[in-house]
Design a protein around this motif. Sequence first.
Motif, mmCIF file in Angstrom:
data_model
loop_
_atom_site.group_PDB
_atom_site.id
_atom_site.type_symbol
_atom_site.label_atom_id
_atom_site.label_comp_id
_atom_site.label_asym_id
_atom_site.label_seq_id
_atom_site.Cartn_x
_atom_site.Cartn_y
_atom_site.Cartn_z
ATOM 1 N N GLU A 1 65.280 26.026 -98.348
ATOM 2 C CA GLU A 1 64.608 24.818 -97.866
ATOM 3 C C GLU A 1 64.183 23.931 -99.028
ATOM 4 N N LEU A 2 63.699 24.547 -100.125
ATOM 5 C CA LEU A 2 63.332 23.756 -101.298
ATOM 6 C C LEU A 2 64.534 23.007 -101.851
ATOM 7 N N VAL A 3 65.666 23.695 -101.943
ATOM 8 C CA VAL A 3 66.874 23.062 -102.476
ATOM 9 C C VAL A 3 67.281 21.883 -101.606
ATOM 10 N N ARG A 4 67.270 22.072 -100.299
ATOM 11 C CA ARG A 4 67.650 20.974 -99.384
ATOM 12 C C ARG A 4 66.743 19.763 -99.580
ATOM 13 N N ARG A 5 65.447 20.011 -99.719
ATOM 14 C CA ARG A 5 64.518 18.892 -99.889
ATOM 15 C C ARG A 5 64.685 18.216 -101.248
ATOM 16 N N MET A 6 64.968 19.000 -102.281
ATOM 17 C CA MET A 6 65.118 18.441 -103.626
ATOM 18 C C MET A 6 66.332 17.535 -103.747
ATOM 19 N N VAL A 7 67.462 18.003 -103.227
ATOM 20 C CA VAL A 7 68.715 17.274 -103.444
ATOM 21 C C VAL A 7 69.143 16.464 -102.232
ATOM 22 N N GLY A 8 68.476 16.670 -101.097
ATOM 23 C CA GLY A 8 68.830 15.911 -99.900
ATOM 24 C C GLY A 8 70.134 16.347 -99.272
ATOM 25 N N ARG A 9 70.594 17.551 -99.653
ATOM 26 C CA ARG A 9 71.845 18.063 -99.108
ATOM 27 C C ARG A 9 71.889 19.559 -99.352
ATOM 28 N N GLU A 10 72.835 20.243 -98.746
ATOM 29 C CA GLU A 10 73.054 21.653 -99.010
ATOM 30 C C GLU A 10 73.742 21.808 -100.368
ATOM 31 N N VAL A 11 73.321 22.799 -101.144
ATOM 32 C CA VAL A 11 74.031 23.118 -102.381
ATOM 33 C C VAL A 11 74.590 24.531 -102.205
ATOM 34 N N SER A 12 75.708 24.609 -101.511
ATOM 35 C CA SER A 12 76.301 25.907 -101.190
ATOM 36 C C SER A 12 77.377 26.303 -102.178
ATOM 37 N N VAL B 1 57.456 18.721 -103.325
ATOM 38 C CA VAL B 1 58.842 18.403 -103.674
ATOM 39 C C VAL B 1 58.955 16.899 -103.883
ATOM 40 N N MET B 2 59.616 16.498 -104.981
ATOM 41 C CA MET B 2 59.871 15.085 -105.247
ATOM 42 C C MET B 2 61.370 14.828 -105.283
ATOM 43 N N ARG B 3 61.753 13.646 -104.848
ATOM 44 C CA ARG B 3 63.148 13.209 -104.926
ATOM 45 C C ARG B 3 63.182 11.699 -105.052
ATOM 46 N N ASP B 4 63.948 11.210 -106.040
ATOM 47 C CA ASP B 4 64.125 9.772 -106.256
ATOM 48 C C ASP B 4 62.796 9.031 -106.368
ATOM 49 N N GLY B 5 61.833 9.652 -107.076
ATOM 50 C CA GLY B 5 60.554 8.998 -107.322
ATOM 51 C C GLY B 5 59.561 9.066 -106.183
ATOM 52 N N ARG B 6 59.908 9.746 -105.097
ATOM 53 C CA ARG B 6 59.015 9.842 -103.935
ATOM 54 C C ARG B 6 58.582 11.288 -103.707
#
Length: 515
Positions: free
Chosen positions: A244-255, A225-230
Amino acid sequence: MPEVVPEDRMSEPPPLLSLRNVSKSFGAVQALRDVRLDLRAGEVHGLVGENGAGKSTLVKILAGAHPADTGTLRAGGAELTFAGPADARAAGIAVIYQEPTLFPDLPVAENVFMGRQPLRSLRRIDAGAMHEGAAGLFARLGVRLDPGRPARGLSIADQQLVEIAKALASDARILIMDEPTAALSGVEVERLFSVVRSLRDAGAAVLFISHRFDEIFALCHRITVMRDGRRVSTDPAADLTVDELVRRMVGREVSTLYPEPAQSTVDTAVGEPRLEVRGLTRHGVFADVGFAVRAGEIVALAGLVGAGRSEVARALFGIDRPDAGEVLLDGVRLPPGDTAAAIAAGLALVPEDRRQQGLVMELSVARNATLTRRWSLSRLGLLLGGRERAAAREWAGRLRIKSARLTDPVSTLSGGNQQKVVLAKWLSTKPRVLVVDEPTRGIDVGTKAEVHRLLSELAGQGVAVLMISSELPEVLGLADRVLVMHEGRLVADLPRARADEESIMYAATGQGGAG
């Protein structure tokens, strides 16, 4: 501090390719920060992240298109330095892009062996050996393609298979597949997956990039998983869930991916027909299509690939002239085949192919975002740069378009931000009817949520929205009604309460429909 290697990895062979602490900047924009990645033989490795997370930059570094600012690439214990794509290919790395780039007027076999054609005496190309070699590669992949036919006219799926054969012809052991299924049907996806699994079983390392989580989990052994270049994480797919993938990708819940239907904020009562289509026909493409979309309503047009949905949208907008039928906007008939009249009446179309039909890739973000308003931003026939930039800034802020500068070419943006520029271009015309064709294809889950909220807000403001989508969760999550097409005909009109995946697919496959 040295990396601690778990016991279950002690016996693993070294990776075919490893990246350590790779960073890359473009001016003030830090695209990659200390990225680490290992690609192993006999493994499909998934790479996910929001648009703008750095995936495309990473691919371009692996392909030799961009040099890394810092960090190392190693293969077989040796450090790699790429001066260009040819060096990457020589190192056994091949990239299969979402949109293949073949020579359309050359035979398939010559595309496969481009730059490596077998030669006879006097350095003449051995067409027979080339044809035989291509046939052998397609047999190895388990697919049937005629090496002698021109590449022009091949489906996207077959073009990708030609690219894979090209990679095998160059003895590539590391294949990078960047959104390879975005334009494929379900059957074509399954065929591609079979090919990928055969490559894996033959010892290749495959890096598979996709926004489709079902594909990632069906195909991949490990997922990065990458986010903001990291790089956020790398874990076995079996240890992860979609949430869990969504949380790691966006850094927040996407409910709130699919918002609740918005209430109209205009005086016009919801329910008044805004777009009416009567008996619309193009011979051999679609026939007798009729429906209405009311103010404040989101209507989805569903169906399988080739059902005629996009063709109906093109006819509505005046790109293609229908042979029969009529289109009315607020009760006024639109002249057929007249795009300018459709725009003037308040109709807007966000096309499926944003790169070819929605944007001028060489022009700036600001110019693309204001293309539909050139005359209102001009004086005495001259476009005023200040007005153009001010209008672009307004919509960039409203749609949260991420770009280093509005004067940068739109080609420098991520796919999700390019889609927002297309939306800005049309929303700035203040349409009464918005037709969106595959509005979230190829964009990440966070941007999808933003687009979904935007469509819901527009409906709440009284805009009539006609949405074409192949993603059934999107259709069911957003639409007030679902229209289903099968082989060029409208076969079902399902209200939200009666629409589910089974009923839509039943109608889309020609098994029957519901009015």
